[in-house]
Design a protein around this motif. Structure first.
Motif, short mmCIF file in Angstrom:
data_model
loop_
_atom_site.label_atom_id
_atom_site.label_comp_id
_atom_site.label_asym_id
_atom_site.label_seq_id
_atom_site.Cartn_x
_atom_site.Cartn_y
_atom_site.Cartn_z
N UNK A 21 0.73 -1.25 0.13
CA UNK A 21 -0.01 0.07 -0.07
C UNK A 21 0.81 1.17 -0.04
N UNK A 22 0.35 2.17 0.47
CA UNK A 22 1.04 3.46 0.70
C UNK A 22 1.04 4.07 2.04
N UNK A 23 2.39 4.60 2.42
CA UNK A 23 2.69 5.34 3.61
C UNK A 23 3.40 6.49 3.43
N UNK A 24 2.90 7.47 4.55
CA UNK A 24 3.18 9.02 4.46
C UNK A 24 3.56 9.25 5.94
N UNK A 25 4.81 9.17 6.33
CA UNK A 25 5.26 9.49 7.63
C UNK A 25 6.81 9.02 8.03
N UNK A 26 6.65 7.98 8.65
CA UNK A 26 7.95 7.13 9.21
C UNK A 26 7.53 5.69 9.41
N UNK A 27 8.41 4.61 9.24
CA UNK A 27 8.32 3.38 9.51
C UNK A 27 9.65 2.98 10.42
N UNK A 28 9.18 2.16 11.59
CA UNK A 28 10.18 1.64 12.08
C UNK A 28 9.90 0.25 12.34
#
Length: 108
Positions: free
Chosen positions: A44-51
């Motif tokens: 999908x789509x992610x806007x921001x930050x991934x840990x």
């Protein structure tokens, strides 16, 4: 500023269990911070930050964010920064940003 989990000496450490896998399908959109223990596969789509411990950006995935992980595999679209010791880039990857790494593997 960014930190990764403490490294274990693999010569003396017991075998590591398989990481739990979380899959974010195409209909999934995240705005904000996504914290994931184990592996996350993004379609999908992610806007921001991934840990995450391990992140796989599938060829149909798109992220506009910073990624902090121990291992990252990029096959989709990335706009942002990656902070990971081990990064692999697939031939289908479309990257705009910076990658901070120790080991980098890129497909032809």
């Amino acid at each position: 500023m960014f930190s990764l989990a403490h490294r274990v000496d693999t010569r003396t450490a017991p075998a590591r269990e398989a990481l739990p896998v979380s899959i974010l399908e195409r209909a999934f959109v995240v705005h904000g911070v996504l914290d994931c223990e184990g592996e996350v596969r993004i379609h999908g789509r992610i806007f921001g930050r991934v840990n995450a411990d391990r992140l796989v950006l599938a060829s149909d995935g798109c992220v506009e964010c910073d990624i902090v992980a121990n291992e990252v595999h990029i096959a989709g679209r990335l706009i942002g920064r990656v902070f990971a010791p081990t990064v692999s880039i697939d031939e289908t990857a479309d990257i705009t940003g910076r990658i901070f790494h120790t080991n980098l593997t890129a497909a032809r």
